[in-house]
Design a protein around this motif. Sequence first.
Motif, PDB file in Angstrom:
ATOM      1  N   VAL A 119     -85.272-108.941 -23.392  1.00 45.66           N
ATOM      2  CA  VAL A 119     -84.436-109.188 -23.797  1.00 45.66           C
ATOM      3  C   VAL A 119     -82.708-108.405 -23.934  1.00 45.66           C
ATOM      4  O   VAL A 119     -83.604-107.539 -24.703  1.00 45.66           O
ATOM      5  N   PHE A 120     -81.946-107.859 -23.352  1.00 46.21           N
ATOM      6  CA  PHE A 120     -81.173-106.855 -23.831  1.00 46.21           C
ATOM      7  C   PHE A 120     -79.949-107.262 -25.118  1.00 46.21           C
ATOM      8  O   PHE A 120     -79.783-108.163 -25.135  1.00 46.21           O
ATOM      9  N   VAL A 121     -79.437-105.917 -26.236  1.00 51.19           N
ATOM     10  CA  VAL A 121     -78.578-106.272 -26.694  1.00 51.19           C
ATOM     11  C   VAL A 121     -78.031-104.941 -26.534  1.00 51.19           C
ATOM     12  O   VAL A 121     -78.448-103.703 -25.974  1.00 51.19           O
ATOM     13  N   ASP A 122     -76.877-105.322 -26.664  1.00 51.22           N
ATOM     14  CA  ASP A 122     -75.237-104.061 -26.733  1.00 51.22           C
ATOM     15  C   ASP A 122     -75.971-103.500 -27.985  1.00 51.22           C
ATOM     16  O   ASP A 122     -75.127-103.581 -28.859  1.00 51.22           O
ATOM     17  N   ALA A 123     -75.784-102.211 -27.610  1.00 52.15           N
ATOM     18  CA  ALA A 123     -75.536-101.158 -29.229  1.00 52.15           C
ATOM     19  C   ALA A 123     -74.427-100.477 -28.704  1.00 52.15           C
ATOM     20  O   ALA A 123     -74.437 -98.941 -28.017  1.00 52.15           O
ATOM     21  N   GLY A 124     -73.569-100.584 -28.714  1.00 51.51           N
ATOM     22  CA  GLY A 124     -72.337 -99.287 -28.340  1.00 51.51           C
ATOM     23  C   GLY A 124     -72.080-100.178 -26.851  1.00 51.51           C
ATOM     24  O   GLY A 124     -72.223-101.060 -26.631  1.00 51.51           O
ATOM     25  N   VAL A 125     -71.986 -99.024 -26.325  1.00 49.77           N
ATOM     26  CA  VAL A 125     -72.227 -98.916 -24.820  1.00 49.77           C
ATOM     27  C   VAL A 125     -72.792 -99.331 -24.152  1.00 49.77           C
ATOM     28  O   VAL A 125     -73.488 -99.850 -22.606  1.00 49.77           O
ATOM     29  N   TRP A 126     -74.709 -99.199 -24.747  1.00 46.74           N
ATOM     30  CA  TRP A 126     -75.523 -98.331 -24.295  1.00 46.74           C
ATOM     31  C   TRP A 126     -76.375-100.512 -24.195  1.00 46.74           C
ATOM     32  O   TRP A 126     -76.280-101.315 -24.836  1.00 46.74           O
ATOM     33  N   LEU A 127     -77.517-101.104 -23.200  1.00 43.75           N
ATOM     34  CA  LEU A 127     -78.146-101.575 -23.012  1.00 43.75           C
ATOM     35  C   LEU A 127     -79.465-101.617 -23.760  1.00 43.75           C
ATOM     36  O   LEU A 127     -80.124-100.323 -22.964  1.00 43.75           O
ATOM     37  N   ARG A 128     -80.445-102.220 -24.610  1.00 40.04           N
ATOM     38  CA  ARG A 128     -81.072-101.849 -25.210  1.00 40.04           C
ATOM     39  C   ARG A 128     -82.142-103.247 -25.254  1.00 40.04           C
ATOM     40  O   ARG A 128     -81.408-103.853 -25.677  1.00 40.04           O
ATOM     41  N   PRO A 129     -83.523-102.458 -24.375  1.00 43.17           N
ATOM     42  CA  PRO A 129     -84.101-103.763 -24.748  1.00 43.17           C
ATOM     43  C   PRO A 129     -84.653-104.482 -25.907  1.00 43.17           C
ATOM     44  O   PRO A 129     -84.348-103.559 -27.205  1.00 43.17           O
ATOM     45  N   ARG A 130     -83.916-105.818 -26.476  1.00 44.01           N
ATOM     46  CA  ARG A 130     -84.092-105.820 -27.882  1.00 44.01           C
ATOM     47  C   ARG A 130     -85.558-106.908 -28.358  1.00 44.01           C
ATOM     48  O   ARG A 130     -85.799-106.486 -29.233  1.00 44.01           O
ATOM     49  N   TYR A 131     -85.917-108.182 -26.999  1.00 48.70           N
ATOM     50  CA  TYR A 131     -88.039-107.494 -27.055  1.00 48.70           C
ATOM     51  C   TYR A 131     -87.864-107.947 -26.071  1.00 48.70           C
ATOM     52  O   TYR A 131     -87.266-108.599 -25.423  1.00 48.70           O
ATOM     53  N   TYR A 132     -89.468-107.733 -25.309  1.00 49.81           N
ATOM     54  CA  TYR A 132     -89.954-108.777 -24.772  1.00 49.81           C
ATOM     55  C   TYR A 132     -90.645-110.009 -24.613  1.00 49.81           C
ATOM     56  O   TYR A 132     -91.594-110.221 -25.141  1.00 49.81           O
ATOM     57  N   LYS A 133     -89.855-110.472 -24.202  1.00 52.33           N
ATOM     58  CA  LYS A 133     -90.273-111.854 -23.609  1.00 52.33           C
ATOM     59  C   LYS A 133     -91.442-112.770 -22.898  1.00 52.33           C
ATOM     60  O   LYS A 133     -91.723-112.036 -21.913  1.00 52.33           O
ATOM     61  N   ARG A 134     -92.009-113.031 -23.695  1.00 53.42           N
ATOM     62  CA  ARG A 134     -93.511-113.264 -22.902  1.00 53.42           C
ATOM     63  C   ARG A 134     -93.613-115.333 -23.241  1.00 53.42           C
ATOM     64  O   ARG A 134     -93.596-115.431 -24.533  1.00 53.42           O
ATOM     65  N   GLY A 135     -94.104-116.033 -22.283  1.00 49.47           N
ATOM     66  CA  GLY A 135     -94.071-117.395 -22.201  1.00 49.47           C
ATOM     67  C   GLY A 135     -92.276-118.336 -22.885  1.00 49.47           C
ATOM     68  O   GLY A 135     -90.953-117.485 -22.519  1.00 49.47           O
ATOM     69  N   ASP A 136     -92.499-118.380 -23.916  1.00 48.93           N
ATOM     70  CA  ASP A 136     -91.759-119.627 -24.206  1.00 48.93           C
ATOM     71  C   ASP A 136     -91.387-118.821 -25.899  1.00 48.93           C
ATOM     72  O   ASP A 136     -90.249-119.687 -26.478  1.00 48.93           O
ATOM     73  N   GLU A 137     -91.794-117.911 -25.841  1.00 51.28           N
ATOM     74  CA  GLU A 137     -91.663-116.482 -27.148  1.00 51.28           C
ATOM     75  C   GLU A 137     -89.954-116.866 -27.290  1.00 51.28           C
ATOM     76  O   GLU A 137     -88.969-116.952 -26.311  1.00 51.28           O
ATOM     77  N   ASN A 138     -89.731-117.157 -28.784  1.00 47.43           N
ATOM     78  CA  ASN A 138     -88.050-116.535 -28.992  1.00 47.43           C
ATOM     79  C   ASN A 138     -87.909-115.061 -29.734  1.00 47.43           C
ATOM     80  O   ASN A 138     -88.900-114.207 -29.632  1.00 47.43           O
ATOM     81  N   LEU A 139     -86.839-114.826 -29.948  1.00 42.82           N
ATOM     82  CA  LEU A 139     -86.504-113.364 -30.700  1.00 42.82           C
ATOM     83  C   LEU A 139     -87.717-113.870 -31.897  1.00 42.82           C
ATOM     84  O   LEU A 139     -88.082-112.679 -32.256  1.00 42.82           O
ATOM     85  N   PHE A 140     -87.693-114.177 -32.526  1.00 44.86           N
ATOM     86  CA  PHE A 140     -88.625-114.465 -34.162  1.00 44.86           C
ATOM     87  C   PHE A 140     -90.056-113.514 -33.692  1.00 44.86           C
ATOM     88  O   PHE A 140     -90.374-113.019 -34.272  1.00 44.86           O
ATOM     89  N   GLU A 141     -89.992-115.041 -32.591  1.00 40.21           N
ATOM     90  CA  GLU A 141     -91.943-114.790 -32.715  1.00 40.21           C
ATOM     91  C   GLU A 141     -92.262-113.334 -31.429  1.00 40.21           C
ATOM     92  O   GLU A 141     -93.332-112.968 -32.257  1.00 40.21           O
ATOM     93  N   ALA A 142     -91.069-113.313 -31.159  1.00 40.39           N
ATOM     94  CA  ALA A 142     -91.563-112.094 -29.536  1.00 40.39           C
ATOM     95  C   ALA A 142     -91.621-110.868 -30.735  1.00 40.39           C
ATOM     96  O   ALA A 142     -92.779-109.763 -31.335  1.00 40.39           O
ATOM     97  N   SER A 143     -90.621-110.537 -31.604  1.00 43.28           N
ATOM     98  CA  SER A 143     -90.216-109.182 -32.596  1.00 43.28           C
ATOM     99  C   SER A 143     -91.152-109.399 -33.067  1.00 43.28           C
ATOM    100  O   SER A 143     -92.202-108.399 -33.996  1.00 43.28           O
ATOM    101  N   LYS A 144     -91.897-110.780 -34.558  1.00 41.95           N
ATOM    102  CA  LYS A 144     -93.543-110.756 -35.069  1.00 41.95           C
ATOM    103  C   LYS A 144     -94.681-109.886 -34.460  1.00 41.95           C
ATOM    104  O   LYS A 144     -95.186-108.790 -34.631  1.00 41.95           O
ATOM    105  N   ARG A 145     -94.371-110.678 -33.278  1.00 43.52           N
ATOM    106  CA  ARG A 145     -95.692-109.878 -32.344  1.00 43.52           C
ATOM    107  C   ARG A 145     -96.102-108.582 -32.321  1.00 43.52           C
ATOM    108  O   ARG A 145     -96.656-107.902 -32.054  1.00 43.52           O
ATOM    109  N   GLU A 146     -93.932-108.253 -32.153  1.00 43.96           N
ATOM    110  CA  GLU A 146     -94.712-106.432 -31.059  1.00 43.96           C
ATOM    111  C   GLU A 146     -94.737-106.265 -32.223  1.00 43.96           C
ATOM    112  O   GLU A 146     -95.159-104.632 -32.107  1.00 43.96           O
TER     113      GLU A 146
END
Lengths: 418, 89, 998
Positions: C624-651
């Motif tokens: 799931v990407f996030v804008d960093a200026g004009v760059w696109l960066r992966p914000r987290y890599y979603k596994r299953g039904d994970e939300n942002l909080f769960e995924a980033s915590k796992r990572e």
Amino acid sequence: MQKYSIFNLVKNAFSNHENWDLAWKDPTPKEEYDVVIIGGGGHGLATAYYLAKEHNITNVAIIEKGWIGGGNVGRNTTIIRSNYMHDENGLFSEFGMDLWRKMSQDLNYNVMFSPRGIINLAHSDAQMNAYARRGNSMRLNGIDAVLLNREQVREIIPMADFSENVRFPIFGGLMQPSAGTARHDAVAWGYARQADSMGVDIIQNCEVTGFDVVAGKIKGIRTSRGNIKAKKVGICVAGSTNILAEKLNMTLPIETHLLQACVSEPVKPVLDNVVTFGAGHFYVSQSDKGEMVMGGDLDGYNSYAQRGNLPTLQHVLTEGIAMMPFLSKLKMLRTWGGIMDMSMDGSPIIDKTHIEGLYLNCGWCYGGFKATPASGWTFAHTIAQDRVHELNAGYSLNRFSTGNLIDEKGLGTKTWIS
Amino acid sequence: MLYINCPHCGMRSQNEFSYGGDASVKRPELNKEVSDQEWDDFVYNRKSLRGKHLELWQHISGCRQWIKVERDTATHEIFRTFKADEEVA
Amino acid sequence: MTQAFRINNGGLVNREKKLSFKFNGKSYFGYEGDTLASALLANGVHLVGRSFKYHRPRGFFGAGVDEPYAIVQLYRNGETEPNIKATEQELFEGLEAKSVNCWPSVNFDIGAINNFLKIFLPAGFYYKTFMWPKSFWYRIYEPFIRKAAGLGVASTKHDNERYEHKYEYCDLLIAGSGPSGLSSAYAAAKNGAKVILAEDKPRFGGSLLTSDVNIGNQSGKDWAEGIIAELKTMPNVLIKNRSQIFGYYDHNMLVMSEKVSDHLPSTKKYHPNKRLWYIRAKEVLISSGSIERPIVFGNNDTPGVMLSSAAKEYLKVYGVLVGRKPLVFTNNDSGYETAIEFKKHGVDPVVLDTRKNPVSEIIDEAKNLGINIKNSYVVVAAQGYKKVKSADIASISEDKKQLGEIENLQCDCICVSGFWTPTIHLASQSGNKTKFKEEIDAFVPGVSKQNETTLGAANGVFTLDETLKTSFKAGSELSKKLTEKDYEIAIPNVVEKKSSQHDKFWCVPLPKGKNYKRFLDFQNDVAVSDIEIALREGYRSIEHVKRYTTLGMATDQGKTSNLNGLQLVSEIENKVVPAVGHTTFRPPYTPVSIGAIVGREVGKHSKPTRKSPMHEWHEKNNAVFVDAGVWLRPRYYKRGDENLFEASKREAKNVRSNVGVCDVTTLGKIDIKGPDSAELLNRVYTNAWLKLPVGKARYGVMLREDGIVMDDGTTTRISENHYHMTTTTAQAANVLSHLEYYLQLVWPELNVNVVSTTEQWAGAAIAGPKSRDLLQKLFPNSDVSNEGLPFMGYMEGDLFGAKARIFRISFSGELAYEVNVESDYGNLMWEKILEVGEEFNIQPYGTEALSTLRIEMGHVAGSELDGRTIPYDNALEGLVSKKKDFIGKRSLQRSAFTAEDRQRIVGVVPLDKQTSIPEGSHLVKDDKAQLPNPKLGHISASCWSVEYDNPFSLAIMKDGKNMIGQKLFAMSPLKNKVIPVEIVSSHYVDPKGERVRS
């Protein structure tokens, strides 16, 4: 003074409107005044009004190079708000909001203050957080603020770009519901009319050519219409501050730049609020006439050229369409540029100077119009009492030397980067 | 849009350049005692007058050289341009 | 339905091609080559809209760009566009249009009640009322006014049309294809100059299409066609119709809007709707002609009152009679041309000439044709509401003050000519200070400011002979300078009926006892009485008059009203016109499509998108990407039904316990080379750089001259005179410019070169306790042990054949490395890391986990380095050298920066160890204090500490140094949250930094 009211309007209609008084007179300058205000813009006119009203100082002249209201008070995008993060700016502006709310009645002149709310759009979580910091600061300062999520924004401005085909999707926004717009010319004229009625001389077509300073004290000014003695002089000429400063051998932390704005052709009401784009510099509101009033960027190099510049406007309008694609089908009707005093931290200066009896009101950057009443009120206080009020204590000239900067954007001294 | 004569590349439209402010400001030398006033004059205080203005531009989408441009701030007329190391007479 | 007002032949429309269209729901026919205006007039439709303020009926006033009245809502190909001038819109099959500013219909408009209240609604009435009660302005009055104002309706749909931009350079740019444009273009083209000739109308020729003149034994129109045909064959000439040059900008850059598709039922595939041209010209010839001025009289806004030149154009170009009983009201000879044209088509006009005894060829011709001419006569008022039915006329005294007996004359249109106003807009926009020319009662250009030359009627020259002579000459001489060719052109003979002087008369006095509205600005309903009120009340500057009355501020931008307004002010104020001044002309000359101004940079393309070489891999792996200026960066890599909080915590957890990999390509990279590189770094960064050995990296902070932190990052000494600097993603471009500034301008004596290599290298950060094991497997031939590659060490290696740079640096606070390979090998690197890392349970991590890791370590990033903080605020004062000087050092001495209670970074933990503190909350002592509640600091970043499994935040707070251990409240009124917190050290995890060195 004639009172403006519906009854008087009807009454005058039956005499063909031939009996209306002058809104202000056209006096020749007297030899001496207690206070001379240089600059017949919004701030200068408001300062004179509050000197008379709040401090009973009426032997006052406003010296205007051209015609009153011809500077930035007549060349802005009419936005009024107090959505600032820093306490100095927030509390000052919120004091101004109170003055705005009662201005039409106070001046007996309909300035059409219209609290239609301002929404700053956010396009990332980081930006939502930055807005939360600002909004929470506002709330703790007693200023209204609401953090909107995407759906809440969509409910208010469904014509913004909520589609898939968008470069910077809308995450949400910070809204100040009590912010709004006013009829800019009316503000200048309303202050002028009241100041005039209390004895202030409004002197137009009179250019200041020099200052008389003796032993560190101001004695008067020289003008294209002769010398005028003054016990106190207030400079209130945002956009031309550097030109007058040079005549005083002062160099200020201010650069002069041009801000671009334009309006579209009038259309039926479609946008009720003031909206700003978060992934650039664009803001828009719709005037009572139906024109979309749009602004955004500086030309980006020191300038006194009071005119529109298409490459800058192209940039501004690109962001406009990115935010509200429907603007694409409208036509740009008028463009203009406003000369800005860009201060080195983005905040204004209202202060005494090293010259006794000389006071400085400048550095308004893009935010001068909304500050008109508070600026006039605090400047009048500073001049009348010869000391700053707590509301403008932060707006000191020496804050650059001390490091007590008020930098809302964190951009520092590159004033041309908007 | 201004049309700027880059002393290295020739006439180029302004959108190839980025602005750099007043070129008459001189940075105080390193390791030298500097008074508050001198330092503020360098960091903050600007004349920014109407009329001739010597200023810096960088040809950022071109040769990346910083150049000096003498321009009228009211009419935008450009009188002369200089290389970074050229003395402005 | 028949076109009752179309004459049987004549005109330039294509009678072979009938087009059907609808206006206000009713079907009509017109011909190819019609405008919507001419087609409606052919059908006898004169009522098209309602005025802005009084909602008075509006018809047609002109035949082109100056039109103030005929504003319609256009429907084309399923889309709608507001505020289209019917006089400019070409007819196409299936066109639909509706009247604007009227409800329920243009025939019966409720808003017209304003017309009966008009005595209560003078200029500026709204400033004097609607003030009581206080809240009513916003709630009651204003919404009502807003609804009544505005013209058309904006569609809120996305615009599906495409708009293009084009950049051009030319020797001569010529604006307008009338006699002066054609002759100057021809002369310049013959000299071999690169010429662009622009005409805003569909047909070339300008006034030659409608004037009765001969050039070189041909009619003016035929001569024009011959010239155009020849110009079209010349390779050095570009001629564009439907193209309006609307702006003259700095340094001879002009902008032109070309209507590519507006005349078609729909835009063709691959075609734009409009094309915007930015044209840089060496010389600019302004041949934009002139616009006829109205004469002001009572009810002069009644439909059927129009410019005499427009009536002539409708007849000659479109074969349309604007009336069958025309009255021509003129103060000059132009009205006679119109009258003669009517007469030729069997219609008997009456001419009222304000002049007593004018003599000229054309008047003789009119007399010979038996046209009824009344000298010293004026129209006092038009009669009729939705259409002119008759005119009250009267003789007028020589001093133009006294009217004779009022007579009533039946007529169905009044064609007015008050002489001509040169179209000087482009010249004025270029900076030319215009001057007032008494003989023509109008402004003309003065001394050229940029490279512009104004010719013909635009320059106040109203005879064809002189126009042609000066224009051929100008075209020839200006091009000769550029091409050094001198083609001789024989200037053709001109036959033009000589004309006499015009009468300096522009406003008919009111008859006794009558109070007719005499309009100056027809769209905004500004009448003579409004100007009088403004002046009476002291709004005396022309700018005040304009703003108070709205004169000239409508969509026609005052093309027919400005000068009459000035005349009126000068008369009342007893000043000459130039002393009253005139409002400066600013671009655009005519309203321009915003879509055209913006061009192709819309939707996803409104700003560029930068992607790393590994972007596709991220996409395929549910990033799931996030804008960093004009760059696109992966914000987290979603596994299953994970939300942002769960995924980033796992990572993040996986980094702390195993190993993770993060795409850090977006970090700015600058190559620094030269013998003085170390000296440069030493001056740019706050810490010492002279002794950094080869093969070592160092973390550095750089300041702006005002002492504020500008950026941070690591720089590595690759070889003796070669360094590799990294910057934050956001500041990459600024840092490069910053270095170039100092190297080129401040310290040119330093022998250093810098160049951006951001896009040359792909970067992967490998972090976690197992990162060394992984690295060893990736680089089996390199010694990456703690001794071989110690903390802040650097080496080069071979990654499956790709040359790699390996840095032992850490942002996460774990044992970590950063590997760079040339961008083309980015994917290879990334896939190999994941493949080899599988046995170590590697997972990719995004920016959210990266944030978590840095926050709990107390490492600062963008939310702390926000352009307002100094090194001390970020607990980086240890990196500030006391010995050497560097950029911004002097500013750190300022009193607020050295204050005892200076703000400083701290850690914040909720007392319940459960409640996350929203970012942007503020720290206060007393959550129930009165407002304004003093704020001690703000939460700059928050995370869920994976180390301690509780929320943790960073804050920048006043006197942070002495706040550790304090119990405060974090308040977020926006989110209704008050969270009791404790202030702790910002170094929440591994405060001694042992892991990175392990």
